[in-house]
Design a protein around this motif. Structure first.
Motif, PDB file in Angstrom:
ATOM      1  N   TYR A 143       0.787  -1.234   0.000  1.00 27.59           N
ATOM      2  CA  TYR A 143       0.000   0.000   0.000  1.00 27.59           C
ATOM      3  C   TYR A 143       0.822   1.288   0.000  1.00 27.59           C
ATOM      4  O   TYR A 143       0.254   2.369  -0.118  1.00 27.59           O
ATOM      5  N   ASN A 144       2.145   1.172   0.141  1.00 30.70           N
ATOM      6  CA  ASN A 144       3.004   2.349   0.130  1.00 30.70           C
ATOM      7  C   ASN A 144       2.398   3.480   0.969  1.00 30.70           C
ATOM      8  O   ASN A 144       2.115   4.568   0.443  1.00 30.70           O
ATOM      9  N   PRO A 145       2.169   3.261   2.258  1.00 32.65           N
ATOM     10  CA  PRO A 145       1.418   4.216   3.089  1.00 32.65           C
ATOM     11  C   PRO A 145       2.137   5.546   3.289  1.00 32.65           C
ATOM     12  O   PRO A 145       3.364   5.621   3.267  1.00 32.65           O
ATOM     13  N   VAL A 146       1.338   6.596   3.480  1.00 32.65           N
ATOM     14  CA  VAL A 146       1.855   7.930   3.784  1.00 32.65           C
ATOM     15  C   VAL A 146       1.045   8.499   4.949  1.00 32.65           C
ATOM     16  O   VAL A 146       0.029   7.940   5.350  1.00 32.65           O
ATOM     17  N   ALA A 147       1.518   9.605   5.492  1.00 32.43           N
ATOM     18  CA  ALA A 147       0.819  10.340   6.551  1.00 32.43           C
ATOM     19  C   ALA A 147       0.439   9.421   7.721  1.00 32.43           C
ATOM     20  O   ALA A 147       1.278   8.683   8.228  1.00 32.43           O
ATOM     21  N   ILE A 148      -0.837   9.426   8.105  1.00 32.54           N
ATOM     22  CA  ILE A 148      -1.250   8.700   9.310  1.00 32.54           C
ATOM     23  C   ILE A 148      -1.094   7.191   9.156  1.00 32.54           C
ATOM     24  O   ILE A 148      -0.780   6.491  10.115  1.00 32.54           O
ATOM     25  N   ASP A 149      -1.279   6.667   7.933  1.00 33.49           N
ATOM     26  CA  ASP A 149      -1.103   5.229   7.725  1.00 33.49           C
ATOM     27  C   ASP A 149       0.356   4.817   7.944  1.00 33.49           C
ATOM     28  O   ASP A 149       0.636   3.762   8.512  1.00 33.49           O
ATOM     29  N   LEU A 150       1.266   5.659   7.487  1.00 33.09           N
ATOM     30  CA  LEU A 150       2.689   5.372   7.678  1.00 33.09           C
ATOM     31  C   LEU A 150       3.049   5.473   9.158  1.00 33.09           C
ATOM     32  O   LEU A 150       3.787   4.630   9.688  1.00 33.09           O
ATOM     33  N   ARG A 151       2.512   6.484   9.836  1.00 31.89           N
ATOM     34  CA  ARG A 151       2.771   6.616  11.276  1.00 31.89           C
ATOM     35  C   ARG A 151       2.217   5.417  12.035  1.00 31.89           C
ATOM     36  O   ARG A 151       2.829   4.951  13.005  1.00 31.89           O
ATOM     37  N   PHE A 152       1.072   4.922  11.597  1.00 34.77           N
ATOM     38  CA  PHE A 152       0.476   3.745  12.242  1.00 34.77           C
ATOM     39  C   PHE A 152       1.413   2.548  12.145  1.00 34.77           C
ATOM     40  O   PHE A 152       1.657   1.853  13.140  1.00 34.77           O
ATOM     41  N   ILE A 153       1.937   2.297  10.955  1.00 31.89           N
ATOM     42  CA  ILE A 153       2.825   1.144  10.769  1.00 31.89           C
ATOM     43  C   ILE A 153       4.107   1.317  11.569  1.00 31.89           C
ATOM     44  O   ILE A 153       4.589   0.370  12.216  1.00 31.89           O
ATOM     45  N   MET A 154       4.675   2.514  11.552  1.00 31.62           N
ATOM     46  CA  MET A 154       5.891   2.772  12.326  1.00 31.62           C
ATOM     47  C   MET A 154       5.642   2.557  13.814  1.00 31.62           C
ATOM     48  O   MET A 154       6.457   1.949  14.520  1.00 31.62           O
ATOM     49  N   ALA A 155       4.482   3.036  14.288  1.00 27.38           N
ATOM     50  CA  ALA A 155       4.153   2.910  15.711  1.00 27.38           C
ATOM     51  C   ALA A 155       3.908   1.463  16.098  1.00 27.38           C
ATOM     52  O   ALA A 155       4.407   0.991  17.123  1.00 27.38           O
ATOM     53  N   ILE A 156       3.143   0.733  15.282  1.00 29.04           N
ATOM     54  CA  ILE A 156       2.787  -0.639  15.647  1.00 29.04           C
ATOM     55  C   ILE A 156       4.018  -1.530  15.684  1.00 29.04           C
ATOM     56  O   ILE A 156       4.120  -2.449  16.513  1.00 29.04           O
ATOM     57  N   ARG A 157       4.988  -1.267  14.819  1.00 32.65           N
ATOM     58  CA  ARG A 157       6.218  -2.065  14.835  1.00 32.65           C
ATOM     59  C   ARG A 157       7.010  -1.817  16.122  1.00 32.65           C
ATOM     60  O   ARG A 157       7.531  -2.755  16.729  1.00 32.65           O
ATOM     61  N   LYS A 158       7.088  -0.555  16.531  1.00 31.45           N
ATOM     62  CA  LYS A 158       7.827  -0.237  17.748  1.00 31.45           C
ATOM     63  C   LYS A 158       7.090  -0.738  18.995  1.00 31.45           C
ATOM     64  O   LYS A 158       7.711  -1.236  19.940  1.00 31.45           O
TER      65      LYS A 158
END
Length: 221
Positions: A70-85
């Motif tokens: 999905y090549n996420p940006v904005a809030i979707d990208l922040r979601f993935i970064m956060a969930i991994r951490k």
């Protein structure tokens, strides 16, 4: 069946919540096993580590898949970064529960109730439990305000832990036959202090995901 980005994100979020609940349960059981010297319960926690590891790997794979598809940006990208951490912090929490349980299995003698009382262990664990409850609600409801509550509670936890060494030193002077149990409890207290730090990390990631606010390395007041 084709799964869109919104469905995949919801699925990932649910798996993250499952991981949070599992690691919370593991920690609760490990602490109960320690206080009661319950080796059977400790073994249950150690066996549960397999599930923790499986969820950890699933979340990591699903995050990589989401990024690739999905090549996420904005809030979707922040979601993935956060969930991994968050997943990494929870996996570490699971490791701590395993380590505490391993102490119970390996140690023959029960830690005296007097040591738990002297350390205000129950108060410390109640604070930690409250932090876990807050972070679970914050995660489920995307609530930044509740996320921020854990920082104040974390400071209270640190104050209790800061006195641990001096208290245990005094207890050992009263009875040098409890040295091993006192040192073991000191190690556990430090591990639970680390859990408090991991919970604060999770709070920071929730705030980052929702408000795009980075708290890491901010000057402490």
């Amino acid at each position: 069946m084709v799964i869109n980005a919104e469905q995949q994100r919801a699925s990932l979020n649910q798996t993250g919540l499952e991981m949070l609940n599992l690691c919370t349960s593991q920690l609760e059981k490990a602490t109960e096993a320690l206080k009661n010297h319950d080796s059977d319960l400790a073994e249950e926690v150690m066996n549960g580590e397999t599930r923790v590891n499986a969820l950890d790997l699933k979340i990591e794979r699903d995050c990589e898949k989401f990024l690739a598809l999905y090549n996420p940006v904005a809030i979707d990208l922040r979601f993935i970064m956060a969930i991994r951490k968050i997943n990494l912090d929870l996996e570490r929490m699971g490791d701590i529960a395993y380590e505490i349980s391993n102490y119970v299995v390996d140690e023959d003698k029960k830690i005296p109730a007097s040591l738990f009382k002297a350390l205000s262990f129950d108060k410390m664990y109640e604070t930690l439990t409250s932090m876990l409850e807050d972070i679970t609600v914050a995660y489920e409801e995307n609530d930044v305000k509740i996320s921020r509550k854990v920082f104040k509670k974390g400071k209270a936890l640190n104050k209790i832990n800061a006195k641990a060494f001096d208290i245990l030193e005094a207890e050992i002077k009263k009875d040098n036959e409890i040295i091993k149990q006192a040192l073991l409890l000191f190690v556990v207290v430090k591990k639970l202090e680390r859990v408090g730090g991991l919970i604060k990390n999770i709070a920071e990631e929730i705030i980052f995901y929702i408000d795009a606010e980075v708290l890491k390395h901010k000057k402490k007041k």
